[in-house]
Each structure stands twice: as structure tokens, then as C-alpha cells.
Design a protein around this motif. Sequence first.
Motif, PDB file in Angstrom:
ATOM      1  N   VAL A  11     -55.657  16.880   2.344  1.00 42.22           N
ATOM      2  CA  VAL A  11     -54.255  17.235   2.507  1.00 42.22           C
ATOM      3  C   VAL A  11     -53.369  16.123   1.929  1.00 42.22           C
ATOM      4  CG1 VAL A  11     -54.040  16.270   4.847  1.00 42.22           C
ATOM      5  CG2 VAL A  11     -52.578  18.164   4.151  1.00 42.22           C
ATOM      6  N   GLY A  12     -52.349  16.509   1.190  1.00 42.39           N
ATOM      7  CA  GLY A  12     -51.506  15.525   0.515  1.00 42.39           C
ATOM      8  C   GLY A  12     -51.972  15.249  -0.905  1.00 42.39           C
ATOM      9  N   GLY A  13     -53.269  15.484  -1.169  1.00 45.90           N
ATOM     10  CA  GLY A  13     -53.783  15.346  -2.538  1.00 45.90           C
ATOM     11  C   GLY A  13     -53.848  13.906  -3.020  1.00 45.90           C
ATOM     12  N   LEU A  16     -51.165  10.670  -3.667  1.00 53.74           N
ATOM     13  CA  LEU A  16     -50.400  10.963  -2.460  1.00 53.74           C
ATOM     14  C   LEU A  16     -48.943  10.560  -2.717  1.00 53.74           C
ATOM     15  CD1 LEU A  16     -51.030  11.871   0.527  1.00 53.74           C
ATOM     16  CD2 LEU A  16     -50.958   9.438   1.095  1.00 53.74           C
ATOM     17  N   TYR A  17     -48.032  11.398  -2.248  1.00 50.43           N
ATOM     18  CA  TYR A  17     -46.602  11.145  -2.437  1.00 50.43           C
ATOM     19  C   TYR A  17     -46.229   9.724  -1.986  1.00 50.43           C
ATOM     20  CZ  TYR A  17     -41.594  12.297  -2.277  1.00 50.43           C
ATOM     21  OH  TYR A  17     -40.235  12.336  -2.487  1.00 50.43           O
ATOM     22  N   GLY A  18     -45.626   8.985  -2.886  1.00 52.61           N
ATOM     23  CA  GLY A  18     -45.103   7.658  -2.538  1.00 52.61           C
ATOM     24  C   GLY A  18     -46.144   6.564  -2.440  1.00 52.61           C
ATOM     25  N   CYS A  19     -47.420   6.867  -2.719  1.00 55.75           N
ATOM     26  CA  CYS A  19     -48.471   5.855  -2.544  1.00 55.75           C
ATOM     27  C   CYS A  19     -48.793   5.157  -3.867  1.00 55.75           C
ATOM     28  CB  CYS A  19     -49.731   6.500  -1.983  1.00 55.75           C
ATOM     29  SG  CYS A  19     -51.050   5.287  -1.699  1.00 55.75           S
ATOM     30  N   ALA A  56     -50.601  25.348  -5.568  1.00 55.60           N
ATOM     31  CA  ALA A  56     -49.203  25.741  -5.696  1.00 55.60           C
ATOM     32  C   ALA A  56     -49.040  26.823  -6.766  1.00 55.60           C
ATOM     33  CB  ALA A  56     -48.350  24.521  -6.036  1.00 55.60           C
ATOM     34  N   MET A  77     -51.981  24.777   5.967  1.00 56.28           N
ATOM     35  CA  MET A  77     -51.133  25.067   4.810  1.00 56.28           C
ATOM     36  C   MET A  77     -51.781  24.699   3.479  1.00 56.28           C
ATOM     37  SD  MET A  77     -48.272  26.461   4.079  1.00 56.28           S
ATOM     38  CE  MET A  77     -47.240  26.371   5.539  1.00 56.28           C
TER      39      MET A  77
ATOM     40  N   ALA B  56     -42.366  24.635  -5.722  1.00 60.50           N
ATOM     41  CA  ALA B  56     -43.762  24.246  -5.553  1.00 60.50           C
ATOM     42  C   ALA B  56     -43.991  22.815  -6.025  1.00 60.50           C
ATOM     43  CB  ALA B  56     -44.662  25.209  -6.321  1.00 60.50           C
ATOM     44  N   GLY B  59     -42.309  17.664  -4.895  1.00 59.85           N
ATOM     45  CA  GLY B  59     -42.699  16.252  -4.811  1.00 59.85           C
ATOM     46  C   GLY B  59     -42.835  15.599  -6.177  1.00 59.85           C
ATOM     47  N   PHE B  62     -39.229  15.072  -7.474  1.00 63.51           N
ATOM     48  CA  PHE B  62     -38.474  14.077  -6.705  1.00 63.51           C
ATOM     49  C   PHE B  62     -39.417  13.069  -6.080  1.00 63.51           C
ATOM     50  CE2 PHE B  62     -35.927  18.029  -6.549  1.00 63.51           C
ATOM     51  CZ  PHE B  62     -34.880  17.586  -7.351  1.00 63.51           C
ATOM     52  N   PRO B  63     -39.853  12.084  -6.858  1.00 60.96           N
ATOM     53  CA  PRO B  63     -40.767  11.066  -6.321  1.00 60.96           C
ATOM     54  C   PRO B  63     -40.129  10.332  -5.142  1.00 60.96           C
ATOM     55  CG  PRO B  63     -40.574  10.887  -8.718  1.00 60.96           C
ATOM     56  CD  PRO B  63     -39.507  11.837  -8.264  1.00 60.96           C
ATOM     57  N   SER B  64     -40.980   9.675  -4.377  1.00 60.84           N
ATOM     58  CA  SER B  64     -40.530   8.925  -3.200  1.00 60.84           C
ATOM     59  C   SER B  64     -39.357   8.013  -3.558  1.00 60.84           C
ATOM     60  CB  SER B  64     -41.701   8.090  -2.691  1.00 60.84           C
ATOM     61  OG  SER B  64     -41.307   7.319  -1.602  1.00 60.84           O
ATOM     62  N   GLY B  65     -38.312   8.048  -2.758  1.00 63.52           N
ATOM     63  CA  GLY B  65     -37.158   7.190  -2.967  1.00 63.52           C
ATOM     64  C   GLY B  65     -36.109   7.770  -3.890  1.00 63.52           C
ATOM     65  N   PHE B  84     -44.267  20.563   2.591  1.00 60.60           N
ATOM     66  CA  PHE B  84     -45.568  20.484   3.282  1.00 60.60           C
ATOM     67  C   PHE B  84     -46.479  19.422   2.686  1.00 60.60           C
ATOM     68  CE2 PHE B  84     -44.028  24.389   5.042  1.00 60.60           C
ATOM     69  CZ  PHE B  84     -44.540  24.375   6.321  1.00 60.60           C
ATOM     70  N   GLU B  85     -46.438  19.258   1.372  1.00 55.63           N
ATOM     71  CA  GLU B  85     -47.313  18.254   0.773  1.00 55.63           C
ATOM     72  C   GLU B  85     -46.731  16.847   0.920  1.00 55.63           C
ATOM     73  OE1 GLU B  85     -49.762  19.133  -2.800  1.00 55.63           O
ATOM     74  OE2 GLU B  85     -48.649  17.463  -3.686  1.00 55.63           O
ATOM     75  N   ILE B  86     -45.431  16.699   0.671  1.00 58.08           N
ATOM     76  CA  ILE B  86     -44.877  15.342   0.656  1.00 58.08           C
ATOM     77  C   ILE B  86     -44.822  14.713   2.044  1.00 58.08           C
ATOM     78  CG2 ILE B  86     -43.507  15.908  -1.385  1.00 58.08           C
ATOM     79  CD1 ILE B  86     -41.003  15.673   0.334  1.00 58.08           C
ATOM     80  N   GLY B  89     -47.013  11.779   2.781  1.00 55.75           N
ATOM     81  CA  GLY B  89     -46.893  10.649   1.872  1.00 55.75           C
ATOM     82  C   GLY B  89     -46.681   9.320   2.571  1.00 55.75           C
ATOM     83  N   GLY B  91     -44.426   5.424   2.478  1.00 52.16           N
ATOM     84  CA  GLY B  91     -43.137   4.856   2.113  1.00 52.16           C
ATOM     85  C   GLY B  91     -41.994   5.382   2.939  1.00 52.16           C
TER      86      GLY B  91
END
Lengths: 253, 253
Positions: A11-13, A16-19, A56, A77, B56, B59, B62-65, B84-86, B89, B91
Motif C-alpha cells: 500500500v502506498g507503492g 512512496l509519496y514524499g519519501c 489507477a 482500497m 488518479a 500524488g 502534486f508531490p509532497s510539499g 488514498f495513496e498519498i 506517505g 513528510g
Amino acid sequence: MKFTVLGSGAVGGVPLYGCDCPACQRSRAVSSYIRRPASALIEHGNTRIALDAGLADFGTRFPSGSLDAVLLTHYHMDHVAGLFEIRWGKGASLAIHGPVDEHGCDDLHTHPGILDFSATLEAFQCFEISDIRITPLPLIHSRPTLGYFIEVDGARIAYLTDTVDLPAATLAFLQTHRPDLMLLDCSHPPSDTPRRNHNDLNLALSLHQKIAPLETWLTHISHDLDAWLMAHPEPLSRGVSIAQDGQVWRGLV
Amino acid sequence: MKFTVLGSGAVGGVPLYGCDCPACQRSRAVSSYIRRPASALIEHGNTRIALDAGLADFGTRFPSGSLDAVLLTHYHMDHVAGLFEIRWGKGASLAIHGPVDEHGCDDLHTHPGILDFSATLEAFQCFEISDIRITPLPLIHSRPTLGYFIEVDGARIAYLTDTVDLPAATLAFLQTHRPDLMLLDCSHPPSDTPRRNHNDLNLALSLHQKIAPLETWLTHISHDLDAWLMAHPEPLSRGVSIAQDGQVWRGLV
């Protein structure tokens, strides 16, 4: 027969967002390291069956009429997200087989649209879609979850995610019906503390040893496991590899 | 100031899965006719605010921040799917402002991850994000839904979807605070029978007349309305146009 890993990610793949860990950085630089929501495709003759539908772009990849059925492992999800848009479509209904779960995911069951959730699966009771034989196998997860044992064209594939360990009856079934290819949840790096909901590498390797398939592909991989593997490049046990998105298995040679 | 339509589509989008109507065929041939989940972006100086998050690839876009906040209209999947995915994440947390809705969407509220749902909005009570002033406006839909009146850089934008007609207090507010640009739900072609949950073209044009913004862009467009417009190419009322994905408004000249 062709078995394709559509997605191999937790989950998150990955990324990962922000990582910005080494694994997430690598997957941003080299797209073959991206891990999408865990899912797969089985094709044999004119029959095409998807295992889970979290991608997606599920509807774009599988236009109306291109799939015979979807086998859902469970209603989290990251395994069903792709169904929400296509349910409002036109044309033929799409059979969705999955575990009994009264809540489903959000309003999927109350507004199914073209999705047909009427099939009722029972653990260990096999059924057929064209000439593909499918046996649902109970798994251990935070909600009702089924793995699938698939017999097609002389090959045996076990698809086992999401799970932490396996119920005794599922383990016994797999030891009796030894798979050629086993896809197995391995979300986490080796851990000294017990994991909830997903296998760590120690548990996954122990299950591989007990079941002894010809090949085990670990899937539902988190960025943490990818980063651990980058730091520990030595080979895994014989017969065990890490699945990649797009990877194909064509049955016994 | 820059206002961008990220998506202008009704649930299911255009093309609709499995549909071969003229509008769906056209959008498969010419990508500028594709309609993604209804959503928008407001940018002013270093501030960026998304209106809804159903894309879809939210994320990835619109990357983190990169966002200061998301204004949610409501918790239907085509407006929140991208969260749901982000949420899993790393940060900085992302502030999500939206209506009070105890059910939310699936398990978003029980497992918010990096999403911050703590803000509580009250109808007609304005608040500020940097120098953007926002007033939530109640709408009429099948679950709690808010439109937003946004004052930025001397311009007034009303974002009003999903809704069928408008509550009297919201209509009165908009007549008093006449918007320069009004984005308005218009999912359906003209209809003789009353619609539920979304405006048809007759109702949308009547609201445009009552509120008299400088410009009205109709959004949340279904393939049925697109097909109707292809068969009725005469201009709409003065000041009214059909939004397109990617369309930009840069404020008063």
C-alpha cells in the motif's frame, strides 16, 4: 498461458509519496523499480482474468469486454480502486469474484453499476472460468481475504496476498497441491517482532520452505523492503525472487 | 493568480468505460475532449490550493510539499480517490478542508496517515490560507457538500459542484457577492423531468441568470451532455461556456 505481474507494491507503492529513501529515489530515477498496487493477469487462449483491481488505470488497460472476470483478494482500497470508475460504464457486466465481506469498500456493493458481485466463493471449493480452474484459499489479514490456487494449461499458480503467515488448512492444501509458481505477500524486511497483516522476509522464506514450490515470487513489496534489499544484495534462498511490475511467467518449459 | 480546471467530468468521466456514443468516441480520438474527475487548482504567489482530489494521478501531479491545502466539496469517490495513496506517505501533513461528514469515504478518516482532517468548516464562515480568502457555501447533493467562494488578488471565484440547484442562502450570498468566474455543476442535458443530485443545462442556465457572474464555466460534464452539445452546436447564453480539462483563468484583465 501467460501470467503477468501488473503490480508488486505494498500500500502506498514505490516510490512512496514524499519519501526520499534510497529505494524511493531509485524508483523515481529508473521506472522499472516502480511498484504499483499488487495485482496480476492470467491469460490463456481467449480467457483473461485479473487478480485484484487496484491499478489507477485499470479501465484504460482493460477496456470493456477484455476481461472474463476479476478475482479479488479483499476489499482494501489498493486492491479495488480501479473498479470505482468503470462501474459507471456501459455494456457487458464484469464478474467480480471475491470473499464475503459485508462492508466491501465504500459504496461499491450498494452502487455496483456494471460490476456483478453475485458469485459466492467458498474456501477450497474450486470453480472454473473457461478452462482455468480456481480454488479460493483463506488468508490471514485485517479483513476477509482469499488467495487463489489456479490450474491452467498444466501449470499451478498460487497467488497469496495480502496475508501474514497462512491458515493451517491453506498451508496443508498448498503442501498437497504444490504450486509451480507461488506469489507470496512479503511487505516487510526481516523483523524480530511479529508483524501484523503482512509477512516479513523471514516468515515468507519459511513459508517457501514449507510449501516448496518450484518458484516463489515475493510481492506486495514495501519501500522499506526494497531499501533493505539494496543494503543486503546477497541472493535470497534458492527458488525465491522479488517480483517486478510487468514480469511474465509462461508456465513450465 | 491562476485558476486551472484539472478535471471537468461527471462521475465515470469522458470517455465513459465501454461507451461508444459520439462524445466518448470523440474523446478517444482527440485527447482534449477527455474529462477527468471534476477538480481545480488555485495558485497565487507561492500558495497552491487544490479543489477536490479525485484525479488518479493526484500524488504524481502534486508531490509532497507542493500544496498548501485541499478544499474538498464532498466525500464521493470521484472527488477523493487521489487521497488514498498519498495518505501513506512521508513528510509534511496535508490539510484537507471539507464538510462535516461522519462517514467520509471508506476508511479515510480512520486511517488518515499524513492527511490532516482536523479543520472544521462552517457554512458562510470565511477563513484564509495565506492571502486567499475562502467562504464555504452549502450545496444540495446526496451527501453533505460544500461549494467555495474564493477571493484572491482582487478576483472572486465561485466553485459550485456537486449540486442540484442551490440552497436559498447560498443563492442570496452569490447574488450579493457576485463572482467574476463561476464554476457550476451541469452534469446533464436539458431535461423535462427534475434531476436529482446534479443540475441539467436548463437549471444551470437559470442559476447563471440569477447570479449574473461575469463568466460561468459549466463543469462536472457527463458524456450525455457532451453528446447533446455535439448535436446542438448553437452558442449557449452569453457569458456561459463549457469547461475543459486544463483550461486556465488568470483573473480580471
